[in-house]
Design a protein around this motif. Structure first.
Motif, PDB file in Angstrom:
ATOM      1  N   ALA A   1       0.831  -1.200   0.000  1.00 35.32           N
ATOM      2  CA  ALA A   1       0.000   0.000   0.000  1.00 35.32           C
ATOM      3  C   ALA A   1       0.867   1.251   0.000  1.00 35.32           C
ATOM      4  N   SER A   2       0.427   2.247  -0.737  1.00 33.61           N
ATOM      5  CA  SER A   2       1.107   3.538  -0.717  1.00 33.61           C
ATOM      6  C   SER A   2       0.061   4.642  -0.852  1.00 33.61           C
ATOM      7  N   GLY A   3       0.468   5.864  -0.538  1.00 32.17           N
ATOM      8  CA  GLY A   3      -0.482   6.960  -0.610  1.00 32.17           C
ATOM      9  C   GLY A   3      -1.116   7.228   0.739  1.00 32.17           C
ATOM     10  N   ARG A   4      -2.303   7.803   0.715  1.00 31.55           N
ATOM     11  CA  ARG A   4      -2.958   8.207   1.951  1.00 31.55           C
ATOM     12  C   ARG A   4      -3.623   7.019   2.630  1.00 31.55           C
ATOM     13  N   ALA A   5      -3.029   6.548   3.720  1.00 28.63           N
ATOM     14  CA  ALA A   5      -3.595   5.429   4.463  1.00 28.63           C
ATOM     15  C   ALA A   5      -3.568   5.778   5.941  1.00 28.63           C
ATOM     16  N   SER A   6      -4.706   5.976   6.539  1.00 28.03           N
ATOM     17  CA  SER A   6      -4.751   6.347   7.949  1.00 28.03           C
ATOM     18  C   SER A   6      -4.773   5.104   8.829  1.00 28.03           C
ATOM     19  N   SER A   7      -4.588   5.329  10.093  1.00 24.10           N
ATOM     20  CA  SER A   7      -4.592   4.212  11.033  1.00 24.10           C
ATOM     21  C   SER A   7      -5.959   3.586  11.160  1.00 24.10           C
ATOM     22  N   ASN A   8      -6.995   4.227  10.621  1.00 22.82           N
ATOM     23  CA  ASN A   8      -8.334   3.661  10.691  1.00 22.82           C
ATOM     24  C   ASN A   8      -8.712   2.848   9.465  1.00 22.82           C
ATOM     25  N   TYR A   9      -7.807   2.703   8.525  1.00 21.62           N
ATOM     26  CA  TYR A   9      -8.114   1.975   7.302  1.00 21.62           C
ATOM     27  C   TYR A   9      -8.275   0.484   7.564  1.00 21.62           C
ATOM     28  N   TYR A  10      -9.150  -0.112   6.799  1.00 20.20           N
ATOM     29  CA  TYR A  10      -9.270  -1.557   6.717  1.00 20.20           C
ATOM     30  C   TYR A  10      -8.684  -1.982   5.370  1.00 20.20           C
ATOM     31  N   MET A  11      -7.966  -3.081   5.386  1.00 16.05           N
ATOM     32  CA  MET A  11      -7.434  -3.618   4.128  1.00 16.05           C
ATOM     33  C   MET A  11      -7.829  -5.072   4.009  1.00 16.05           C
TER      34      MET A  11
END
Length: 123
Positions: free
Chosen positions: A24-34
């Motif tokens: 993953a790259s770019g805008r990823a916050s700590s609240n993201y689900y992947m």
């Protein structure tokens, strides 16, 4: 938005294992689900597994529970899908996906996904 690149697909015999990777790259916050979804020819998209960015919560489709494991390594912005005891019905293109809202990963409305990687399980 998050950019996602998958790797690790291939051809394996039934009962074998594969590990898929997603960077993953770019805008990823700590609240993201992947997570991962898959799509086989002539079939609808199917949710496979997901994990919260902090790794504390994981989610699996019933069809893969006990066989697949999703995990992440945050300092490398990587998410992995370890697939064991593979079956021919697991054959599909597997896509990495991401969103801030979990249900979007389940229902196919996630905001980001990669190009996909082919997994083929021979009988």
């Amino acid at each position: 938005q998050v950019q996602l690149v998958e790797s690790g697909g291939g051809v394996v015999q039934a009962g074998g294992s594969l590990r898929l990777s997603c960077e993953a790259s770019g805008r990823a916050s700590s609240n993201y689900y992947m997570g991962w979804f898959r799509q086989a020819p002539m079939k609808e998209r199917e949710f496979v597994a997901a994990i919260r960015w902090n790794g504390f919560s994981t989610y699996y489709a019933d069809s893969v529970k006990g066989r697949f494991t999703i995990y992440r390594v945050n300092d490398k912005n990587m998410v992995y899908l370890q697939m064991n005891s593979l079956k021919p019905e697991d054959t599909a293109v597997y896509y990495c996906e991401a969103d801030e809202i979990m249900h979007r990963l389940r229902d196919g409305s996630s905001s980001s996904w990669g190009q996909g990687t082919q997994v083929t399980v021979s009988s």
